[in-house]
Motif scaffolding. Structure first.
Motif, PDB file in Angstrom:
ATOM      1  N   ASP A   1       8.589   5.932   3.495  1.00  0.00           N
ATOM      2  CA  ASP A   1       7.318   5.290   3.793  1.00  0.00           C
ATOM      3  C   ASP A   1       7.609   3.877   4.308  1.00  0.00           C
TER       4      ASP A   1
ATOM      5  N   LYS B   1       5.818   1.356   4.527  1.00  0.00           N
ATOM      6  CA  LYS B   1       5.150   0.323   3.731  1.00  0.00           C
ATOM      7  C   LYS B   1       5.769   0.188   2.346  1.00  0.00           C
ATOM      8  N   ASP B   2       6.447   1.225   1.890  1.00  0.00           N
ATOM      9  CA  ASP B   2       7.096   1.226   0.582  1.00  0.00           C
ATOM     10  C   ASP B   2       8.354   2.080   0.691  1.00  0.00           C
TER      11      ASP B   2
ATOM     12  N   THR C   1       9.458   5.012  -1.540  1.00  0.00           N
ATOM     13  CA  THR C   1       8.768   6.302  -1.504  1.00  0.00           C
ATOM     14  C   THR C   1       9.387   7.154  -0.407  1.00  0.00           C
TER      15      THR C   1
ATOM     16  N   ASP D   1      -2.504   5.134   4.565  1.00  0.00           N
ATOM     17  CA  ASP D   1      -1.901   5.902   3.467  1.00  0.00           C
ATOM     18  C   ASP D   1      -1.907   7.393   3.779  1.00  0.00           C
TER      19      ASP D   1
ATOM     20  N   LEU E   1      -2.540  12.537   2.131  1.00  0.00           N
ATOM     21  CA  LEU E   1      -2.344  11.182   1.647  1.00  0.00           C
ATOM     22  C   LEU E   1      -0.898  10.999   1.219  1.00  0.00           C
ATOM     23  N   ASN E   2      -0.476   9.747   1.091  1.00  0.00           N
ATOM     24  CA  ASN E   2       0.937   9.532   0.815  1.00  0.00           C
ATOM     25  C   ASN E   2       1.361   9.939  -0.588  1.00  0.00           C
ATOM     26  N   ASP E   3       0.386  10.291  -1.458  1.00  0.00           N
ATOM     27  CA  ASP E   3       0.791  10.857  -2.746  1.00  0.00           C
ATOM     28  C   ASP E   3       1.172  12.321  -2.622  1.00  0.00           C
TER      29      ASP E   3
END
Length: 641
Positions: free
Chosen positions: A270, A272-273, A276, A319, A334-336
């Motif tokens: 990811d 942004k993170d 992840t 996300d 979604l990114n989850d």
């Protein structure tokens, strides 16, 4: 569990590579009729490469095997095709972050570059040993500098892909499957190989040393780096899951449960993170790690069973994570990663090999050269549903409906033969007597007078069943690839079979013995289709690869060319319109052609087929005058014919 043989994974590529060359197609033919074609889907196909525009939110590019490069401007909700229509597999799409109008597309046919946002394209392969390009990256400090992993080593360009130099010293001519550049030290580069581990360069690719200590003996599919900790790397292996190095590749180990991931195929972080991580699997969907790869969770809810995830693209603008799958198109979530939603509207990439119409209850079936195998529509193509439960070998090459029991269907596949007795909802392997898993069925024919008799043409000759596909016996031509078959409607012991290399053969005893049918059909030319004139059983037509149509007026004893307007075209499907026997239709690598004079002359039929359309199947609903054409862009409809 569904088989994941290499031949299954390349089925769409192999099939349509036979039908047309792997090159951009710019149509310059003009239709001879004002009628137009309408795209029906089924939407999807094999999305093998994804890239999200780093500047413009919602703009995504998807490379679809055999169909071209597609574009979405609304985050993947809707798609349209670009001007790059390549009948090939797409390895990577890369956008220059400093100049997003520059797009690089790596394919197994080489590199294509657009400098105007995808409006025009140019091949850029000068200096490559072989054009097969498996991966592509840009230097983060200099977007004119690119590295390409190819079949034959690693290559470098310092001028935006205009030319390439060999940068394989120490690697050799291996297949390079993945490349990662250290953001902290751009001269430090890692390259993964197919069958020989990982290599590292400290000087921008001038030389390489092995960096595989601790890695299992496995094909390495790719590698990514942690931008916050450049010495931390993760590698995807095809048989031992994900391995991690924390010392710049000096040593590797399985961390946490990463090694339990089955057939790791593609890794992504990811943006942004970066802790992840996502891992696309060749057999089990997607896995996610929220702690930099220490622990992984399966996150396949909403994806088809046993799906191959070719591409993973976390969205830098929101996300959302985007997936490209083998056969099932594009998914977003979604990114989850708790649930994935199919979102392939407009991706006309389902490679249709065969079509079959059922009158009651009405249904249209499309065989697919890959996953999911078969699509069914009960509303004349307006919507589709995949129907493959029990089909362990995907890649349908032939499809037929029982003439007396229309809920019974048969398919010939890459790897076997299948039967359904409930309209396609469920399938059983029905190839007792065949070399299971090693036979490719190219064509089927059912005896209309005795539907228990079925002929299947394969890469190893012809097969015959007399008990509705319960058992099979060889039926001649055993040393040849048989590609087409036709049973005479007036004499079920009379058959003609087309081959890939040795013309057409004829039998008058139900397949016990075969003899060459005429000498005008040349050797080394694939016979793709054979049909009979319904009003004159002695009149036959054969569709040839690269030689148009041939006609016989004496039951196949002699043949003459009937291809004015089709000369040198590859004809993959033939159809005689009921009630108008002199009106013929031919599916070719340049669309659908028609003849109103028994094949003497031909002209292009209709408008609106995409450039590069390869038509491999035709079906006609006489009661509603609806013509269906299937090919590398799915199914198309023409009405009022």
């Amino acid at each position: 569990m569904r088989k994941t043989l290499d031949k299954q994974l390349v089925a769409p590529i192999a099939f349509f590579a036979l039908l047309g060359a792997c090159a951009p197609v710019c149509a310059d033919l003009h239709a001879s009729a004002s009628k137009s074609w309408k795209a029906l889907g089924p939407y999807g196909g094999s999305v093998s490469a994804l890239e999200v525009d780093p500047v413009t939110p919602g703009l995504i590019y998807a490379g679809v095997v055999g169909a071209g490069l597609f574009r979405s401007t609304d985050g993947g909700l809707n798609w349209s095709n670009t001007t790059l229509a390549l009948n090939t597999a797409y390895s990577e799409v890369v956008i220059d972050p400093k100049n997003p109008a520059t797009i690089y597309v790596a394919t197994i046919g080489g590199l294509y570059v657009s400098r105007d946002g995808g409006e025009s394209w140019k091949a850029s392969n000068r200096g490559l040993r072989r054009p097969y390009m498996f991966c592509l990256v840009l230097d983060p400090t200099n977007s004119k500098r690119l590295y390409a992993g190819c079949y034959g080593g690693l290559f470098k360009s310092s001028n935006g892909g205009a030319s390439w130099t060999d940068a394989s010293s120490g690697i050799g001519e291996k297949l390079v499957t993945g490349i990662a550049i250290s953001p902290a030290a751009p001269g430090t580069i890692y390259a993964t190989t197919y069958g020989d581990g990982i290599y590292k360069s400290m000087n921008g690719g001038s030389s390489w040393t092995k960096a595989s200590s601790g890695l299992p003996e496995s094909n390495i599919r790719g590698v990514i780096l942690d931008p916050a900790q450049p010495g931390t790397l993760h590698a995807a292996t095809d048989s031992h899951g994900v391995y991690t190095s924390t010392d710049g590749g000096s040593s590797w180990s399985a961390v946490g449960n990463g090694s339990t991931i089955i057939s790791a195929y593609r890794l992504a972080a990811d943006p942004k993170d970066p802790r992840t991580l996502y891992c696309g699997s060749q057999t089990s969907g997607v896995y996610r790690s929220a702690d930099g790869g220490s622990n992984w969770e399966w996150k396949g809810a909403g994806l088809p069973d046993y799906v191959t995830v070719y591409a993973v693209a976390p969205d830098p603008h929101g996300d959302v994570v985007h997936l490209g799958t083998f056969g099932y198109g594009f998914y977003r979530g979604l990114n989850d990663a708790e649930e994935w939603i199919s979102s392939s509207k407009g991706i006309t990439g389902a490679p249709v090999t065969s079509l079959a119409l059922r009158s009651s209850p009405p249904a249209l079936y499309a065989g697919i050269a890959g996953a999911p195998g078969v699509y069914r529509s009960t509303n004349r193509g307006n919507t589709w549903r995949a129907t493959y439960r029990g089909m362990t070998y995907l890649g349908v090459m032939a499809l037929a409906i029982h003439p007396a029991t229309p809920t019974t269907l048969y398919t010939g596949n890459f790897g076997g033969f299948f039967k359904s007795t409930d309209g396609g909802a469920n399938w059983i392997e029905s190839d007792d007597g065949m070399p299971r898993g090693y036979v490719t069925i190219n064509a089927l024919a059912i005896d209309g007078g005795n539907p228990s008799v079925i002929y299947a043409c394969s890469n190893t000759g012809t097969w015959k069943s007399t008990d509705a596909a319960a058992t099979w016996q060889t039926s001649g031509l055993t040393a040849q690839a048989v590609t087409a078959v036709m049973i005479s409607p007036t004499d079920s012991s009379l058959l003609l079979a087309g081959t890939a290399m040795k013309g057409i053969y004829r039998t008058t005893d139900g397949g016990l013995t075969w003899n060459r049918s005429g000498t005008m059909i040349p050797n080394n030319i694939r016979v793709n289709a054979i049909i009979i004139d319904p009003a004159a059983p002695a009149v036959l037509y054969a569709g040839l690869g690269g030689r148009g149509v041939f006609r016989s007026s004496d039951g196949g004893t002699t043949w003459v060319a009937a291809n004015t307007g089709l000369t040198d075209l590859q004809v993959h499907a033939l159809l005689a319109l009921p009630g108008s026997p002199s009106r013929l239709l031919a599916g070719t690598e340049q669309g659908v052609f028609q003849s109103a004079d028994g094949g003497a002359t031909w002209s292009l039929l209709g408008t609106n087929l995409p450039d590069g359309t390869i038509t491999s199947a035709l079906a006609y609903d006489a009661s509603r005058k609806r013509l269906y054409a299937g090919g590398n862009f799915g199914v198309f409809l023409m009405t009022g014919l």
